[in-house]
Motif scaffolding. Structure first.
Motif, PDB file in Angstrom:
ATOM      1  N   ALA A  33      16.875  21.066 -11.164  1.00 43.02           N
ATOM      2  CA  ALA A  33      17.768  20.081 -10.549  1.00 43.02           C
ATOM      3  C   ALA A  33      19.148  20.669 -10.312  1.00 43.02           C
ATOM      4  CB  ALA A  33      17.865  18.837 -11.439  1.00 43.02           C
ATOM      5  N   ALA A  34      19.622  21.498 -11.277  1.00 35.48           N
ATOM      6  CA  ALA A  34      20.964  22.073 -11.137  1.00 35.48           C
ATOM      7  C   ALA A  34      21.018  23.075  -9.991  1.00 35.48           C
ATOM      8  CB  ALA A  34      21.400  22.732 -12.444  1.00 35.48           C
ATOM      9  N   ASN A  35      19.893  23.756  -9.735  1.00 35.94           N
ATOM     10  CA  ASN A  35      19.841  24.632  -8.573  1.00 35.94           C
ATOM     11  C   ASN A  35      20.078  23.840  -7.290  1.00 35.94           C
ATOM     12  OD1 ASN A  35      18.751  27.707  -8.483  1.00 35.94           O
ATOM     13  ND2 ASN A  35      18.267  26.734 -10.453  1.00 35.94           N
ATOM     14  N   LEU A  36      19.463  22.670  -7.226  1.00 37.79           N
ATOM     15  CA  LEU A  36      19.631  21.833  -6.024  1.00 37.79           C
ATOM     16  C   LEU A  36      21.058  21.287  -5.960  1.00 37.79           C
ATOM     17  CD1 LEU A  36      16.230  19.931  -5.975  1.00 37.79           C
ATOM     18  CD2 LEU A  36      16.894  22.003  -4.752  1.00 37.79           C
ATOM     19  N   ARG A  37      21.575  20.875  -7.123  1.00 31.80           N
ATOM     20  CA  ARG A  37      22.929  20.332  -7.133  1.00 31.80           C
ATOM     21  C   ARG A  37      23.923  21.368  -6.645  1.00 31.80           C
ATOM     22  NH1 ARG A  37      23.113  18.812 -12.122  1.00 31.80           N
ATOM     23  NH2 ARG A  37      22.049  16.864 -11.650  1.00 31.80           N
ATOM     24  N   PHE A  38      23.688  22.614  -7.080  1.00 32.33           N
ATOM     25  CA  PHE A  38      24.571  23.700  -6.650  1.00 32.33           C
ATOM     26  C   PHE A  38      24.552  23.836  -5.131  1.00 32.33           C
ATOM     27  CE2 PHE A  38      25.466  28.117  -5.621  1.00 32.33           C
ATOM     28  CZ  PHE A  38      26.624  28.334  -6.320  1.00 32.33           C
ATOM     29  N   ALA A  39      23.352  23.794  -4.560  1.00 33.13           N
ATOM     30  CA  ALA A  39      23.236  23.939  -3.101  1.00 33.13           C
ATOM     31  C   ALA A  39      23.888  22.765  -2.391  1.00 33.13           C
ATOM     32  CB  ALA A  39      21.760  24.054  -2.706  1.00 33.13           C
ATOM     33  N   LEU A  40      23.720  21.563  -2.938  1.00 35.67           N
ATOM     34  CA  LEU A  40      24.328  20.374  -2.316  1.00 35.67           C
ATOM     35  C   LEU A  40      25.847  20.504  -2.329  1.00 35.67           C
ATOM     36  CD1 LEU A  40      22.052  17.615  -3.900  1.00 35.67           C
ATOM     37  CD2 LEU A  40      22.171  18.207  -1.467  1.00 35.67           C
TER      38      LEU A  40
ATOM     39  N   GLU B  91      14.918  13.132  -3.950  1.00 36.97           N
ATOM     40  CA  GLU B  91      14.133  13.253  -2.710  1.00 36.97           C
ATOM     41  C   GLU B  91      13.567  14.652  -2.543  1.00 36.97           C
ATOM     42  OE1 GLU B  91      16.731  10.155   0.060  1.00 36.97           O
ATOM     43  OE2 GLU B  91      16.594  12.288   0.588  1.00 36.97           O
ATOM     44  N   LEU B  92      14.445  15.636  -2.730  1.00 39.06           N
ATOM     45  CA  LEU B  92      14.022  17.021  -2.507  1.00 39.06           C
ATOM     46  C   LEU B  92      12.953  17.436  -3.506  1.00 39.06           C
ATOM     47  CD1 LEU B  92      17.572  18.467  -1.799  1.00 39.06           C
ATOM     48  CD2 LEU B  92      15.638  18.526  -0.205  1.00 39.06           C
ATOM     49  N   LEU B  93      13.134  17.040  -4.778  1.00 40.54           N
ATOM     50  CA  LEU B  93      12.135  17.386  -5.781  1.00 40.54           C
ATOM     51  C   LEU B  93      10.809  16.714  -5.456  1.00 40.54           C
ATOM     52  CD1 LEU B  93      14.313  17.264  -9.024  1.00 40.54           C
ATOM     53  CD2 LEU B  93      13.237  19.287  -8.013  1.00 40.54           C
ATOM     54  N   GLU B  94      10.882  15.477  -4.968  1.00 39.79           N
ATOM     55  CA  GLU B  94       9.687  14.746  -4.570  1.00 39.79           C
ATOM     56  C   GLU B  94       8.982  15.477  -3.414  1.00 39.79           C
ATOM     57  OE1 GLU B  94       9.005  11.769  -6.142  1.00 39.79           O
ATOM     58  OE2 GLU B  94       7.038  11.819  -5.130  1.00 39.79           O
ATOM     59  N   LEU B  95       9.789  15.882  -2.441  1.00 39.75           N
ATOM     60  CA  LEU B  95       9.249  16.542  -1.253  1.00 39.75           C
ATOM     61  C   LEU B  95       8.465  17.795  -1.633  1.00 39.75           C
ATOM     62  CD1 LEU B  95       9.192  16.925   1.893  1.00 39.75           C
ATOM     63  CD2 LEU B  95      11.253  18.304   1.608  1.00 39.75           C
TER      64      LEU B  95
END
Lengths: 277, 230, 240
Positions: free
Chosen positions: C94-101, C117-121
């Motif tokens: 999740a933190a990887n995605l947060r960083f990108a966001l 959403e992204l993790l679901e996708l």
């Protein structure tokens, strides 16, 4: 170094200065003194009395006499308390100290191994003893650090008519360290060494060492105290420092010095009233 | 006091003077490491990520400065902080602050050099990703420092080990004043010069134990953190 | 905040890349327009990865120009790339995605929803708190896809996204790519897996020795290649 780093350093220094100013609010002075007075334990005995009387904290920086005088010369101490009269008088005449007050004396003793290779044990004649050490080439440890003790040692060689700088052989070892280190070295190598009595009495790593020569008048070791000249260094705490000097030479201070004993033996002999000392 | 207590007795009896010395040692060395980290980590990261003329020389110099002789640093800081020196007005000489300054100077190159190495290795791994994310220089540095945090703990420990172990610098700038600037290492030097070798050795063992405890704490924090963050 | 379609078309005008005296791409002229996925094929060393880096804007041509929507030097705000071996940040999935966001400037308030959403996708919602570097190869590849999609890109570049994955993981990744493409995100991917090209490609570009050998709609290219090199490659021969 980057601009950022330099700025950070300056900021950090300022922050530290701020912090230490807060600490410096209480009453304290810095006294540059010698390793021999510190290692003998004298300060541990007299300073609590002075603090109880005046509320002033005395912070003792123990160095060799030469370095202690230099610390005063740089303005990093308020009071200098050392034992090398000619150097002290020079310090005052150059305007770095205000006035020299004699405080006390102790005596130097020649320490040597029990085997006594120079055959001088029990002698009261330091000059003859040093001549014998040189004649026999017995190992001798010299402080070699420009301290008061070192200067006293050099002076004694001179009185004995020996130019040690020229006449020294492999038996003469300059270690360039303090009294304790010199005693440790002598203990490890069974050598002779000139020491102040106070350090010797509180020294614990004696090994085979013992007193070889004592009691010669030429072994007396005079201590003097001076206030660093506030005109040279405005940061000097003139009043607090003078307070300490006044107390040292007062009857109360002199008694405190006389009362300091190790194993029942008195180490320092107050003589503030002897203006020629 | 010819028959003083042994270090073990001091520890067991909770001797307040000994604990004051331990506290001061930790205060000085940990403060120095903190300051050195504030300077050394950004500096090391900056060198890792920036290309400039003479960079190789700077890296060699930084690595060499890891071996700065404490006594030389002590002397330099002494001259700087002396009343007759450029920073004399602050009145820092013979205070714990002076010891912090000296140890900060000693430790900063260690942290900066190890940070530089760590960040540079990580940057090789992350460069493409961070560039593709269109991250600015500050964002890159922050991301790299954060992701290198467990390796940087090792750099901090190396710095702490250096600070806690050295005596040459702090004895010059601190003056080894009893109850004020006397630390574990200067006390050991003093007891050695007084010929009380058993007490000196005992204090040395206390010092080593403290260093081991600090390292163990940092290591377990690192392990716990790594389990969570990989 | 989808930008006006400034990214597309991406055009290569006589682009040459040399490094250390070696020509990696040689006089490439190419247009990547919106539509179904464009797949780059060709043997290893043919220049596929370099072409993707140019199109992403990570690399400047030695000669020639690359333009995005007709402009040069467009910052990669609406482009994203998944490298062949994505680097996982030393943080949780999740933190990887947060960083990108955060890097993409997405407002903080939207992070939690977008991460979910992204993790679901990509089917990783159960592993949100797992350290990214402890995920399996296939999971890491899917997380890298999600991380690239966090930028809300108009174009997504994929460099060998299924290399070294087992068939199940490959199918998971390909399904995501299909979904992405259906969301009107232009996919440009490199692969040397012809089956994958067949399954995903709308258009195929074949590279060999830094040059474009042949381009065409996927079906016609795969069934009736025009050039000798393409025929040899499709026949499974070693192209030297």
């Amino acid at each position: 170094m980057s601009m950022l780093t330099r700025r950070l350093l300056i900021a950090a220094t300022a922050a530290l200065a701020f912090a230490s100013h807060a600490v410096a609010q209480d009453k304290s002075i810095v006294v540059a003194s010698t390793t021999s007075t510190q290692d003998s334990g004298l300060f541990g005995h007299i300073l609590p009395m002075f603090k109880a009387r005046t509320g002033i904290d005395v912070k003792v920086v123990a160095q060799g006499t030469g370095q202690a005088l230099d610390t005063g010369r740089r303005g990093d101490a308020d009071v200098v308390f050392v034992h090398a009269k000619p150097a002290e008088e020079k310090f005052v005449s150059e305007g770095f100290g205000i006035r020299r007050h004699p405080v006390m004396y102790n005596d130097f003793i020649l320490i040597g191994p029990k085997s006594d290779p120079a055959g001088i044990k029990g002698s009261k004649d330091i000059v003859a003893a040093l001549s014998a050490i040189k004649a026999k080439g017995a190992d001798f440890i010299s402080r070699g650090d420009k301290s008061g003790t070192h200067q006293a040692e050099l002076n004694l060689w001179k009185i004995a008519g020996i130019d040690i700088a020229k006449d020294k052989g492999p038996w003469y070892k300059e270690i360039g360290q303090g009294m304790g280190a010199a005693l440790n070295t002598a203990s490890a190598s069974n050598a002779y060494v000139l020491a102040d009595r106070g350090t010797w009495l509180s020294f614990k790593n004696r090994g085979d060492l013992g007193i070889a020569v004592e009691g010669d008048k030429r072994l007396f070791n005079q201590y003097g105290v001076m206030l660093v000249n506030p005109e040279k260094h405005p940061s000097v705490k003139k009043d607090l420092g003078q307070h300490f000097i006044d107390w040292l030479v007062s009857s109360e201070g002199q008694k405190a010095i006389a009362d300091y004993k190790i194993n029942g033996e008195q180490l320092f002999y107050p003589n503030a009233s002897d203006s020629g000392a | 006091m010819p028959d003083g207590p042994s270090a073990l007795q001091l520890v067991l009896s909770g001797d307040p003077a000994l604990f004051a010395i331990v506290r001061l040692s930790l205060y000085v060395s940990l403060s120095a490491v903190a300051l050195a980290a504030l300077i050394g980590i950004p500096l090391g990261a900056w060198i890792a990520l920036t290309r400039f003329p003479g960079r190789q020389g700077v890296i060699v110099l930084l690595n060499a400065l890891m071996g700065l002789p404490p006594v030389v640093v002590g002397l330099a800081v002494y001259l700087a902080l002396s009343r007759s020196g450029p920073l004399g007005a602050f009145g820092l000489l013979f205070t714990p602050s002076a010891m912090i300054v000296a140890q900060t100077v000693l430790v900063t190159p260690i942290i900066a050099a190890l940070t530089r190495q760590t960040i540079e290795d990580l940057w090789i791994e992350y460069r493409d990703e961070l560039t593709a994310m269109n991250l600015g220089p500050l964002g890159r540095v922050m991301a790299l420092i954060w992701d290198a945090r467990f390796s940087l703990v090792t750099a901090l420990l190396a710095g702490f080990g250096r600070a806690a172990a050295e005596v040459g610098a702090i004895i010059i700038v601190g003056g080894n004043i009893e109850g004020f600037t006397r630390t574990m290492t200067t006390a050991i030097a003093l007891e050695t010069s007084k010929g009380d070798l058993p007490l000196a050795v005992g204090l040395g063992l206390v010092l080593i134990s403290i260093v081991i405890v600090v390292n163990a704490l940092a290591w377990s924090m690192r392990r716990a953190g790594e389990r969570l963050a990989g | 905040m989808r930008a006006p379609s400034s990214e597309l078309p991406i055009q290569f005008h006589g682009v040459t890349v040399t490094a250390g005296g070696v020509t990696i791409l040689d006089d490439i002229a190419l247009t990547l327009a919106s539509g179904p996925p464009t797949v780059l094929i060709g043997p290893n060393g043919s220049g596929k990865s370099t072409l993707l880096r140019l199109a992403m804007g990570l690399l400047a041509p030695s000669r020639g120009r690359v333009t995005w929507g007709g402009l040069e030097l467009v910052p990669p705000l609406k482009r994203a790339i998944v490298f062949q071996r994505p680097a996982m940040l030393r943080r949780s999935a999740a933190a990887n995605l947060r960083f990108a966001l955060r890097a993409a400037g997405i407002p903080h308030a939207e992070h939690a929803r977008r991460i979910a959403e992204l993790l679901e996708l990509v089917g990783l919602h159960a592993l949100a708190d797992r350290a990214a570097r402890r995920l399996s190869g296939g999971e890491q590849q899917r997380l890298a896809l999600a991380r690239a999609l966090a930028r809300d890109p108009a174009v997504l570049f994929l460099d060998e996204p299924t290399a070294s994955l087992d068939p199940i993981a490959t199918k998971a990744v390909e399904d995501i790519i299909r979904t992405v493409s259906e969301r009107n995100i232009k996919v440009v991917m490199a692969t040397h897996d012809l089956g994958e090209a067949r399954r995903l490609a709308g258009e195929i570009i074949m590279l060999h020795r830094g040059r474009i050998v042949e381009t065409g709609a996927a079906a016609s290219f795969l069934d009736a290649p025009q050039t000798a090199e393409a025929r040899a490659f499709l026949a499974g021969e070693l192209l030297i």
